[in-house]
Every structure is written in structure tokens, then in C-alpha cells.
Design a protein around this motif. Sequence first.
Motif, PDB file in Angstrom:
ATOM      1  N   GLY A   1       2.935  -1.847  -8.404  1.00 47.41           N
ATOM      2  CA  GLY A   1       3.073  -0.592  -7.673  1.00 47.41           C
ATOM      3  C   GLY A   1       2.224  -0.492  -6.432  1.00 47.41           C
ATOM      4  N   ASN A   2       1.929   0.747  -6.024  1.00 53.39           N
ATOM      5  CA  ASN A   2       1.056   1.036  -4.888  1.00 53.39           C
ATOM      6  C   ASN A   2      -0.267   1.593  -5.386  1.00 53.39           C
ATOM      7  OD1 ASN A   2       2.842   0.299  -2.774  1.00 53.39           O
ATOM      8  ND2 ASN A   2       3.905   2.265  -2.964  1.00 53.39           N
ATOM      9  N   LEU A   3      -1.280   1.521  -4.524  1.00 57.20           N
ATOM     10  CA  LEU A   3      -2.622   1.963  -4.896  1.00 57.20           C
ATOM     11  C   LEU A   3      -3.011   3.252  -4.170  1.00 57.20           C
ATOM     12  CD1 LEU A   3      -4.327  -1.543  -4.716  1.00 57.20           C
ATOM     13  CD2 LEU A   3      -3.775  -0.259  -6.808  1.00 57.20           C
ATOM     14  N   GLY A   4      -3.822   4.056  -4.834  1.00 51.87           N
ATOM     15  CA  GLY A   4      -4.383   5.252  -4.217  1.00 51.87           C
ATOM     16  C   GLY A   4      -3.492   6.473  -4.218  1.00 51.87           C
ATOM     17  N   GLU A   5      -2.301   6.365  -4.770  1.00 52.79           N
ATOM     18  CA  GLU A   5      -1.355   7.485  -4.684  1.00 52.79           C
ATOM     19  C   GLU A   5      -1.768   8.671  -5.542  1.00 52.79           C
ATOM     20  OE1 GLU A   5       2.700   5.004  -3.596  1.00 52.79           O
ATOM     21  OE2 GLU A   5       2.569   6.021  -5.525  1.00 52.79           O
ATOM     22  N   ALA A   6      -2.302   8.412  -6.733  1.00 49.55           N
ATOM     23  CA  ALA A   6      -2.683   9.517  -7.625  1.00 49.55           C
ATOM     24  C   ALA A   6      -3.822  10.339  -7.026  1.00 49.55           C
ATOM     25  CB  ALA A   6      -3.083   8.973  -8.990  1.00 49.55           C
ATOM     26  N   ALA A   7      -4.811   9.667  -6.432  1.00 43.73           N
ATOM     27  CA  ALA A   7      -5.937  10.386  -5.824  1.00 43.73           C
ATOM     28  C   ALA A   7      -5.485  11.185  -4.608  1.00 43.73           C
ATOM     29  CB  ALA A   7      -7.031   9.401  -5.426  1.00 43.73           C
ATOM     30  N   TYR A   8      -4.607  10.597  -3.817  1.00 46.96           N
ATOM     31  CA  TYR A   8      -4.051  11.318  -2.667  1.00 46.96           C
ATOM     32  C   TYR A   8      -3.268  12.538  -3.151  1.00 46.96           C
ATOM     33  CZ  TYR A   8      -1.342  12.132   1.629  1.00 46.96           C
ATOM     34  OH  TYR A   8      -0.763  12.687   2.739  1.00 46.96           O
ATOM     35  N   GLY A   9      -2.491  12.370  -4.215  1.00 51.04           N
ATOM     36  CA  GLY A   9      -1.748  13.487  -4.781  1.00 51.04           C
ATOM     37  C   GLY A   9      -2.654  14.574  -5.311  1.00 51.04           C
ATOM     38  N   TYR A  10      -3.770  14.167  -5.904  1.00 49.33           N
ATOM     39  CA  TYR A  10      -4.751  15.136  -6.412  1.00 49.33           C
ATOM     40  C   TYR A  10      -5.315  15.985  -5.271  1.00 49.33           C
ATOM     41  CZ  TYR A  10      -9.130  16.857  -8.459  1.00 49.33           C
ATOM     42  OH  TYR A  10     -10.167  17.656  -8.879  1.00 49.33           O
ATOM     43  N   ASP A  11      -5.642  15.338  -4.145  1.00 44.81           N
ATOM     44  CA  ASP A  11      -6.156  16.081  -2.993  1.00 44.81           C
ATOM     45  C   ASP A  11      -5.105  17.023  -2.426  1.00 44.81           C
ATOM     46  OD1 ASP A  11      -8.661  15.040  -3.199  1.00 44.81           O
ATOM     47  OD2 ASP A  11      -8.436  13.563  -1.586  1.00 44.81           O
ATOM     48  N   LEU A  12      -3.854  16.606  -2.463  1.00 43.54           N
ATOM     49  CA  LEU A  12      -2.784  17.496  -2.014  1.00 43.54           C
ATOM     50  C   LEU A  12      -2.668  18.706  -2.931  1.00 43.54           C
ATOM     51  CD1 LEU A  12       0.086  14.991  -1.063  1.00 43.54           C
ATOM     52  CD2 LEU A  12      -1.354  16.310   0.496  1.00 43.54           C
ATOM     53  N   LEU A  13      -2.812  18.484  -4.231  1.00 44.15           N
ATOM     54  CA  LEU A  13      -2.738  19.582  -5.186  1.00 44.15           C
ATOM     55  C   LEU A  13      -3.875  20.579  -4.991  1.00 44.15           C
ATOM     56  CD1 LEU A  13      -1.769  17.568  -8.384  1.00 44.15           C
ATOM     57  CD2 LEU A  13      -0.388  19.356  -7.330  1.00 44.15           C
TER      58      LEU A  13
ATOM     59  N   LEU B   1      10.581  -4.044 -10.386  1.00 46.59           N
ATOM     60  CA  LEU B   1       9.223  -3.497 -10.330  1.00 46.59           C
ATOM     61  C   LEU B   1       8.454  -4.192  -9.216  1.00 46.59           C
ATOM     62  CD1 LEU B   1       6.847  -1.871 -11.588  1.00 46.59           C
ATOM     63  CD2 LEU B   1       6.448  -3.835 -13.097  1.00 46.59           C
ATOM     64  N   GLN B   2       7.775  -3.412  -8.387  1.00 47.61           N
ATOM     65  CA  GLN B   2       6.976  -3.982  -7.305  1.00 47.61           C
ATOM     66  C   GLN B   2       5.704  -4.612  -7.862  1.00 47.61           C
ATOM     67  OE1 GLN B   2       6.125  -1.473  -3.791  1.00 47.61           O
ATOM     68  NE2 GLN B   2       3.999  -2.139  -3.977  1.00 47.61           N
ATOM     69  N   VAL B   3       5.526  -5.902  -7.606  1.00 47.68           N
ATOM     70  CA  VAL B   3       4.307  -6.614  -7.985  1.00 47.68           C
ATOM     71  C   VAL B   3       3.862  -7.404  -6.760  1.00 47.68           C
ATOM     72  CG1 VAL B   3       3.214  -8.178  -9.611  1.00 47.68           C
ATOM     73  CG2 VAL B   3       5.169  -6.815 -10.346  1.00 47.68           C
ATOM     74  N   THR B   4       2.597  -7.229  -6.353  1.00 51.36           N
ATOM     75  CA  THR B   4       2.115  -7.775  -5.084  1.00 51.36           C
ATOM     76  C   THR B   4       0.912  -8.695  -5.288  1.00 51.36           C
ATOM     77  OG1 THR B   4       2.773  -5.695  -4.016  1.00 51.36           O
ATOM     78  CG2 THR B   4       1.303  -7.152  -2.771  1.00 51.36           C
ATOM     79  N   PRO B   5       0.934  -9.908  -4.691  1.00 52.15           N
ATOM     80  CA  PRO B   5      -0.261 -10.761  -4.727  1.00 52.15           C
ATOM     81  C   PRO B   5      -1.304 -10.233  -3.751  1.00 52.15           C
ATOM     82  CG  PRO B   5       1.440 -11.805  -3.410  1.00 52.15           C
ATOM     83  CD  PRO B   5       2.053 -10.554  -3.977  1.00 52.15           C
ATOM     84  N   ILE B   6      -2.544 -10.108  -4.205  1.00 54.20           N
ATOM     85  CA  ILE B   6      -3.580  -9.521  -3.344  1.00 54.20           C
ATOM     86  C   ILE B   6      -4.781 -10.446  -3.150  1.00 54.20           C
ATOM     87  CG2 ILE B   6      -2.923  -7.150  -3.904  1.00 54.20           C
ATOM     88  CD1 ILE B   6      -5.336  -7.048  -5.805  1.00 54.20           C
ATOM     89  N   GLY B   7      -4.782 -11.622  -3.780  1.00 63.23           N
ATOM     90  CA  GLY B   7      -5.914 -12.530  -3.630  1.00 63.23           C
ATOM     91  C   GLY B   7      -5.859 -13.632  -4.657  1.00 63.23           C
ATOM     92  N   LYS B   8      -7.012 -14.231  -4.955  1.00 66.72           N
ATOM     93  CA  LYS B   8      -7.057 -15.314  -5.931  1.00 66.72           C
ATOM     94  C   LYS B   8      -8.424 -15.405  -6.593  1.00 66.72           C
ATOM     95  CE  LYS B   8      -7.159 -19.558  -4.594  1.00 66.72           C
ATOM     96  NZ  LYS B   8      -6.825 -20.863  -3.972  1.00 66.72           N
ATOM     97  N   VAL B   9      -8.456 -16.119  -7.697  1.00 64.50           N
ATOM     98  CA  VAL B   9      -9.715 -16.453  -8.365  1.00 64.50           C
ATOM     99  C   VAL B   9     -10.181 -17.764  -7.753  1.00 64.50           C
ATOM    100  CG1 VAL B   9     -10.841 -16.974 -10.554  1.00 64.50           C
ATOM    101  CG2 VAL B   9      -8.964 -15.308 -10.488  1.00 64.50           C
ATOM    102  N   THR B  10     -11.333 -17.751  -7.097  1.00 66.95           N
ATOM    103  CA  THR B  10     -11.767 -18.936  -6.341  1.00 66.95           C
ATOM    104  C   THR B  10     -12.593 -19.911  -7.159  1.00 66.95           C
ATOM    105  OG1 THR B  10     -13.698 -17.738  -5.522  1.00 66.95           O
ATOM    106  CG2 THR B  10     -11.700 -17.695  -4.148  1.00 66.95           C
ATOM    107  N   GLU B  11     -13.316 -19.394  -8.149  1.00 65.95           N
ATOM    108  CA  GLU B  11     -14.134 -20.297  -8.960  1.00 65.95           C
ATOM    109  C   GLU B  11     -14.638 -19.580 -10.201  1.00 65.95           C
ATOM    110  OE1 GLU B  11     -18.244 -21.040  -7.538  1.00 65.95           O
ATOM    111  OE2 GLU B  11     -17.720 -19.805  -5.801  1.00 65.95           O
TER     112      GLU B  11
END
Length: 332
Positions: free
Chosen positions: A173-185, A296-306
Motif C-alpha cells: 500500500g501507501n504510507l502516511g495516509e492514516a495520520a494524514y486522515g487523522y489530521d483532516l478529521l 495489491l500494491q507492493v513496492t520495493p523500498i530498499g535492501k538488507v545490506t549485511e
Amino acid sequence: MLLLKKDLFIGGVVLKEFEFIEKIKPSYYRNSSVIKGIGDDAAVVKPPNGYELVIASDTMVENVHFSFEYMQLRDIGFRVLAANLSDLAAMGATPLYYAVNIAVPSTYSDEQLIDLYLGMDELAKKYKVDLIGGDTVSANELVITISVFGKVLPNKKRLRSYAITNDIVFVTGNLGEAAYGYDLLKSDVLLENHFTDRHKRPTPRIDFTELTDSISRMSLNDVSDGLASELNEIAEASNAVIEINWDDLPVHSKMASIDTEQLKKYVLSSGEDFELVGTCSPKEWDLIKEKTSNKLQVTPIGKVTEESNTPEVFLTIKNSRTILHKSGYSHG
């Protein structure tokens, strides 16, 4: 399991134990593994053969986790069960049953209390989860504790400690939407929209668990306390170093105009999106993409480097690499 251990004074009348039980008792159970549900001193269940039982519990308190200024009782019931089901999803478990403990003010009518249960049942129907018991007592404010029970095959658990070097880090999914929605409420102009719904009625990612049950190894954590906190928990449990990129983090297009610093708080530190963040091998990442494509939206955001005895999480923004410390929503 008796819902009330004694008569409960609600809304100026004595609500008899068995009257209330009959009002919320399901006419049938969705899982054949329920041997005895509501109506006795305890529930009796027989977990499916070959599966391990996964148990999670969460509490929400009035004016800490929700407010009647912008939420209805059905919303509250829905939300607290969703939070618990999200924990099961993060373990790779299929939900089976739930039990509800409620501390409720004497000003509540029995109709209001039943409305709370109807909110839970909306979600329970969708995922075929059975209410098998609980308890209700009097209190000065509304407090709801739900315990959920799920099943998982022994080799399909999705633990935080399963991340290894070269894993792809991803998020649903997307990030930060619930907190943004809370501020709108909380704003002067009450806007009911996608973002406010994301706060009031989050979606537990049971669908991700179902779509990826063929994946052999995957670490998972649900984004209840904020992405920074959840990633650090995975890093610590796995003794790993994780690197993520700001430009890769999925954000709704309608949040793009938000001030950068505020957007960082929403995306990195705000909780209760109830999305899933996890890691898997590059080979199985291709399989996850295939399984979730167009569903379902699934997004790569980085990696485990070590792997490291000094677990850390790094965030890269415009070629600047900084440590991403634990920071996030506090559940009080």
C-alpha cells in the motif's frame, strides 16, 4: 464463555447477562473448529491439524486511540478488530476467532454496545472470523481489548528475525495516509474522504498473507507504530543492516504537495497505516510481484545490506545517507 460475569448497569437499566449474550451470539460459527463458543464459562476450539496457533491482543482506550468527535461506535469496533487482524497478517496467519473484553460507561445503552459489536462483525464476516467470547464490565470510559487467534503452518511463519543479507525490503500500500486522515478529521472542516477512511477503517492485509502463502521465507512487521520503528524492529531481530530510499517510498499522489518535513513525519513516523513491511530474497520478490500483480500494491523500498551485531536502518534522501532511528506513534 460468559460475556457478563454479573448484571451490568447500562443506560439506566439492568442489562441481564443472558439477554445480552443472546443479542450478540452468532446464529452459526464460520469455522468448524469451534466446538463451543459463546454461552458457557469458556470457549472450546480445536485448532486445525498440522497448524500452529497464533495469538495477538490489542487494547484501545477512549480519547487515546479514538474520539467520538469524529468516530461512530461501528467505526471503533471495526478499527480495533482491524488492528488485531493486522498483527495476524504480519505473522503470516489466517484469522479464525476473536474474543472481546469491554469496559463501558454506565451511560451507554444496550443498543449502543451492540452497535460496537456490529462494527466488528462487518470485518469478521469478510474474513470469516468467529466471535467466541469475552467479558463486559462497567468503567468511567470506553476501553476495548480484543484477542485474536489464527492458524499458520510451522514453515510459513513470517517472523521479524527472518531477514538476511541481500533481501529486498518492501511495503504494501501507501504510507502516511492514516495520520494524514487523522489530521483532516481534527481540522476545522471535517472532510470524509479516502484518507479519513484510512484512519477510521483501516484494511488489515490478510489479502497479502493469502496471496503470498507459497513464499518460503519472509520477514514481516505491520506498520502500526510507524515505518522507522517497524524497520528497526526487523533489523534488531535479524541482526541486520537495512537501507531504504526516500524516493522509493509509496505515497498517495494527493499527498505530494504536503510540506516535506510534515510528509516525512507522516511517512516515516506516523502509525496505524496497518500496512505490512517486510523482506524476502530477490528470487522470491519476483514471485511476490507475480502473485500480487493487479491485486495489491507492493513496492520495493530498499535492501538488507549485511548481517551485523550492530543493527541499523539507513535512509537515503537526495544522495544523503542518514541513520533512521526508531520514531513513531505511541499507543499510550
